[in-house]
Design a protein around this motif. Structure first.
Motif, PDB file in Angstrom:
ATOM      1  N   ALA A  61     -12.128 -36.646 -18.285  1.00 35.15           N
ATOM      2  CA  ALA A  61     -13.201 -35.722 -18.633  1.00 35.15           C
ATOM      3  C   ALA A  61     -13.159 -34.477 -17.760  1.00 35.15           C
ATOM      4  O   ALA A  61     -12.705 -34.526 -16.618  1.00 35.15           O
ATOM      5  N   PRO A  62     -13.631 -33.339 -18.276  1.00 34.32           N
ATOM      6  CA  PRO A  62     -13.717 -32.123 -17.455  1.00 34.32           C
ATOM      7  C   PRO A  62     -14.639 -32.350 -16.261  1.00 34.32           C
ATOM      8  O   PRO A  62     -15.687 -33.000 -16.408  1.00 34.32           O
ATOM      9  N   PRO A  63     -14.293 -31.839 -15.094  1.00 34.46           N
ATOM     10  CA  PRO A  63     -15.139 -32.052 -13.905  1.00 34.46           C
ATOM     11  C   PRO A  63     -16.570 -31.560 -14.095  1.00 34.46           C
ATOM     12  O   PRO A  63     -17.504 -32.120 -13.511  1.00 34.46           O
ATOM     13  N   GLU A  64     -16.764 -30.521 -14.944  1.00 35.77           N
ATOM     14  CA  GLU A  64     -18.095 -29.953 -15.121  1.00 35.77           C
ATOM     15  C   GLU A  64     -19.048 -30.915 -15.823  1.00 35.77           C
ATOM     16  O   GLU A  64     -20.267 -30.777 -15.694  1.00 35.77           O
ATOM     17  N   ILE A  65     -18.526 -31.865 -16.584  1.00 34.72           N
ATOM     18  CA  ILE A  65     -19.393 -32.738 -17.376  1.00 34.72           C
ATOM     19  C   ILE A  65     -19.631 -34.080 -16.699  1.00 34.72           C
ATOM     20  O   ILE A  65     -20.549 -34.824 -17.087  1.00 34.72           O
ATOM     21  N   ILE A  66     -18.844 -34.433 -15.693  1.00 35.61           N
ATOM     22  CA  ILE A  66     -18.912 -35.778 -15.118  1.00 35.61           C
ATOM     23  C   ILE A  66     -20.276 -36.049 -14.487  1.00 35.61           C
ATOM     24  O   ILE A  66     -20.898 -37.091 -14.721  1.00 35.61           O
ATOM     25  N   GLY A  67     -20.757 -35.106 -13.686  1.00 36.01           N
ATOM     26  CA  GLY A  67     -22.061 -35.301 -13.048  1.00 36.01           C
ATOM     27  C   GLY A  67     -23.177 -35.422 -14.067  1.00 36.01           C
ATOM     28  O   GLY A  67     -24.080 -36.267 -13.930  1.00 36.01           O
ATOM     29  N   ILE A  68     -23.134 -34.568 -15.091  1.00 32.55           N
ATOM     30  CA  ILE A  68     -24.150 -34.631 -16.151  1.00 32.55           C
ATOM     31  C   ILE A  68     -24.079 -35.977 -16.862  1.00 32.55           C
ATOM     32  O   ILE A  68     -25.116 -36.586 -17.181  1.00 32.55           O
ATOM     33  N   ALA A  69     -22.873 -36.468 -17.113  1.00 36.94           N
ATOM     34  CA  ALA A  69     -22.700 -37.748 -17.801  1.00 36.94           C
ATOM     35  C   ALA A  69     -23.292 -38.892 -16.989  1.00 36.94           C
ATOM     36  O   ALA A  69     -24.002 -39.756 -17.521  1.00 36.94           O
ATOM     37  N   TYR A  70     -23.021 -38.888 -15.696  1.00 35.47           N
ATOM     38  CA  TYR A  70     -23.543 -39.959 -14.848  1.00 35.47           C
ATOM     39  C   TYR A  70     -25.069 -39.902 -14.756  1.00 35.47           C
ATOM     40  O   TYR A  70     -25.736 -40.936 -14.760  1.00 35.47           O
ATOM     41  N   ASP A  71     -25.628 -38.705 -14.686  1.00 33.49           N
ATOM     42  CA  ASP A  71     -27.086 -38.583 -14.655  1.00 33.49           C
ATOM     43  C   ASP A  71     -27.711 -38.964 -15.995  1.00 33.49           C
ATOM     44  O   ASP A  71     -28.837 -39.483 -16.036  1.00 33.49           O
ATOM     45  N   SER A  72     -26.999 -38.711 -17.082  1.00 29.77           N
ATOM     46  CA  SER A  72     -27.524 -39.060 -18.411  1.00 29.77           C
ATOM     47  C   SER A  72     -27.742 -40.559 -18.537  1.00 29.77           C
ATOM     48  O   SER A  72     -28.633 -41.006 -19.268  1.00 29.77           O
ATOM     49  N   GLY A  73     -26.935 -41.339 -17.857  1.00 26.45           N
ATOM     50  CA  GLY A  73     -27.121 -42.782 -17.890  1.00 26.45           C
ATOM     51  C   GLY A  73     -28.411 -43.224 -17.247  1.00 26.45           C
ATOM     52  O   GLY A  73     -28.993 -44.246 -17.625  1.00 26.45           O
ATOM     53  N   GLY A  74     -28.903 -42.421 -16.290  1.00 25.61           N
ATOM     54  CA  GLY A  74     -30.151 -42.779 -15.611  1.00 25.61           C
ATOM     55  C   GLY A  74     -31.392 -42.299 -16.326  1.00 25.61           C
ATOM     56  O   GLY A  74     -32.394 -43.010 -16.388  1.00 25.61           O
ATOM     57  N   VAL A  75     -31.328 -41.080 -16.885  1.00 23.82           N
ATOM     58  CA  VAL A  75     -32.539 -40.520 -17.483  1.00 23.82           C
ATOM     59  C   VAL A  75     -32.914 -41.204 -18.795  1.00 23.82           C
ATOM     60  O   VAL A  75     -34.048 -41.070 -19.263  1.00 23.82           O
ATOM     61  N   THR A  76     -31.989 -41.937 -19.403  1.00 27.93           N
ATOM     62  CA  THR A  76     -32.329 -42.632 -20.653  1.00 27.93           C
ATOM     63  C   THR A  76     -33.245 -43.816 -20.406  1.00 27.93           C
ATOM     64  O   THR A  76     -33.946 -44.262 -21.316  1.00 27.93           O
ATOM     65  N   THR A  77     -33.231 -44.347 -19.212  1.00 28.57           N
ATOM     66  CA  THR A  77     -34.034 -45.535 -18.909  1.00 28.57           C
ATOM     67  C   THR A  77     -35.328 -45.101 -18.230  1.00 28.57           C
ATOM     68  O   THR A  77     -35.532 -45.338 -17.040  1.00 28.57           O
ATOM     69  N   SER A  78     -36.213 -44.484 -19.010  1.00 30.04           N
ATOM     70  CA  SER A  78     -37.435 -43.946 -18.446  1.00 30.04           C
ATOM     71  C   SER A  78     -38.648 -44.416 -19.245  1.00 30.04           C
ATOM     72  O   SER A  78     -38.620 -45.472 -19.874  1.00 30.04           O
ATOM     73  N   THR A  79     -39.684 -43.605 -19.278  1.00 28.58           N
ATOM     74  CA  THR A  79     -41.017 -44.054 -19.679  1.00 28.58           C
ATOM     75  C   THR A  79     -41.124 -44.561 -21.112  1.00 28.58           C
ATOM     76  O   THR A  79     -41.898 -45.476 -21.387  1.00 28.58           O
ATOM     77  N   ILE A  80     -40.378 -43.979 -22.034  1.00 29.87           N
ATOM     78  CA  ILE A  80     -40.513 -44.381 -23.439  1.00 29.87           C
ATOM     79  C   ILE A  80     -39.519 -45.472 -23.807  1.00 29.87           C
ATOM     80  O   ILE A  80     -39.875 -46.465 -24.457  1.00 29.87           O
ATOM     81  N   THR A  81     -38.289 -45.323 -23.386  1.00 34.02           N
ATOM     82  CA  THR A  81     -37.230 -46.237 -23.813  1.00 34.02           C
ATOM     83  C   THR A  81     -37.410 -47.637 -23.252  1.00 34.02           C
ATOM     84  O   THR A  81     -37.309 -48.638 -23.979  1.00 34.02           O
ATOM     85  N   VAL A  82     -37.679 -47.745 -21.964  1.00 28.54           N
ATOM     86  CA  VAL A  82     -37.694 -49.047 -21.290  1.00 28.54           C
ATOM     87  C   VAL A  82     -38.703 -50.026 -21.889  1.00 28.54           C
ATOM     88  O   VAL A  82     -38.352 -51.174 -22.189  1.00 28.54           O
ATOM     89  N   PRO A  83     -39.977 -49.642 -22.078  1.00 26.34           N
ATOM     90  CA  PRO A  83     -40.939 -50.637 -22.590  1.00 26.34           C
ATOM     91  C   PRO A  83     -40.573 -51.200 -23.954  1.00 26.34           C
ATOM     92  O   PRO A  83     -40.617 -52.421 -24.167  1.00 26.34           O
ATOM     93  N   LEU A  84     -40.205 -50.321 -24.896  1.00 26.23           N
ATOM     94  CA  LEU A  84     -39.917 -50.789 -26.253  1.00 26.23           C
ATOM     95  C   LEU A  84     -38.632 -51.607 -26.314  1.00 26.23           C
ATOM     96  O   LEU A  84     -38.577 -52.641 -26.992  1.00 26.23           O
ATOM     97  N   VAL A  85     -37.599 -51.156 -25.612  1.00 24.40           N
ATOM     98  CA  VAL A  85     -36.327 -51.873 -25.644  1.00 24.40           C
ATOM     99  C   VAL A  85     -36.464 -53.238 -24.961  1.00 24.40           C
ATOM    100  O   VAL A  85     -35.934 -54.246 -25.436  1.00 24.40           O
ATOM    101  N   THR A  86     -37.174 -53.275 -23.836  1.00 21.87           N
ATOM    102  CA  THR A  86     -37.393 -54.551 -23.149  1.00 21.87           C
ATOM    103  C   THR A  86     -38.178 -55.510 -24.026  1.00 21.87           C
ATOM    104  O   THR A  86     -37.855 -56.705 -24.115  1.00 21.87           O
ATOM    105  N   ALA A  87     -39.220 -54.997 -24.683  1.00 22.50           N
ATOM    106  CA  ALA A  87     -40.014 -55.839 -25.574  1.00 22.50           C
ATOM    107  C   ALA A  87     -39.178 -56.369 -26.728  1.00 22.50           C
ATOM    108  O   ALA A  87     -39.330 -57.529 -27.144  1.00 22.50           O
TER     109      ALA A  87
END
Length: 233
Positions: free
Chosen positions: A167-193
């Motif tokens: 992957a291009p170096p410019e996108i790697i940091g964004i990609a790694y952070d994207s994995g964290g921001v998806t598990t937040s206030t809306i996604t976690v409760p419904l998916v866990t349930a």
């Protein structure tokens, strides 16, 4: 509300300690800080109560209903739609995508225009949402089939490492952070349930050992998809 106050006390103590004892500076806009803290306590209290009476029950009940219906196709379609829809609406992802678009324009990766930045941010959000939808489908299949979660996680992170080399170096940091921001206030409760409700509805599945783990997939696949998005661009 008392529980919310108790949860926030460590944060308040840390800020007060460093501001008053280490930096030795008065707290700026103390009145606004107090009002903001009260609003945070009220919001956190209402949010947690809403999860208990709304999101968790509806997620579990729909999982039970789909399991009783016995249609794998509709269950997987619901899982994908749930993952996609909650991720698109995730406030943390919206904020990160907008910031990434601004930085990409400043760095010369895309045109420095409002249309180009909006297109980049929307593409990033849709890429992450598609990856989470696919992740929830894989997680639901794991619960139904009884696949060991550790092998899927190990294989996924091997894929992340391999993609990092290409992957291009410019996108790697964004990609790694994207994995964290998806598990937040809306996604976690419904998916866990969904996971707990589905594991509770299938004979031979343990809600504790089989019901959890969907969030791990939701934070894994966006890293691979976003790096692929960067390579395509």
């Amino acid at each position: 509300m008392l529980e919310s106050v108790r949860d926030l006390l460590p944060i308040i103590a840390v800020i007060a300690f460093f501001q008053l004892l280490i930096l030795r500076q008065p707290i700026p806009d103390f009145g606004g800080l107090v009002i903001g803290t009260i609003l945070v306590i009220l919001g956190l209290t209402l949010f947690i109560h809403g999860l208990k009476v709304g999101l968790f029950p509806i997620g579990e009940s729909m999982a039970h209903d789909f399991a009783r219906k016995g249609s794998l196709l509709w269950l997987l379609a619901f899982a994908f739609a749930l993952g996609f829809g909650t991720t698109v609406a995730e406030p943390a992802l919206i904020a990160v995508a907008d910031e990434a678009a601004k930085v990409a324009a400043t760095g010369g990766m895309i045109e420095k225009s409002e249309a180009a930045m909006q297109s980049y941010a929307d593409g990033l959000r849709l890429t992450v949402a598609l990856s989470v939808g696919l992740a929830i489908v894989i997680g639901v299949l794991r619960i139904i089939k009884g696949w060991p979660i550790q092998y899927l996680i190990i294989g996924g992170y091997i894929g992340v490492v391999i993609m990092t080399f290409f992957a291009p170096p410019e996108i790697i940091g964004i990609a790694y952070d994207s994995g964290g921001v998806t598990t937040s206030t809306i996604t976690v409760p419904l998916v866990t349930a969904l996971g707990v409700g589905l594991a509770s509805s299938i004979q031979g599945r343990n809600p504790l050992t089989d019901g959890f783990g969907l969030i791990a997939f939701a934070s894994l696949t966006p890293m691979i998809f976003v790096m692929g998005y960067g390579m395509i661009l």
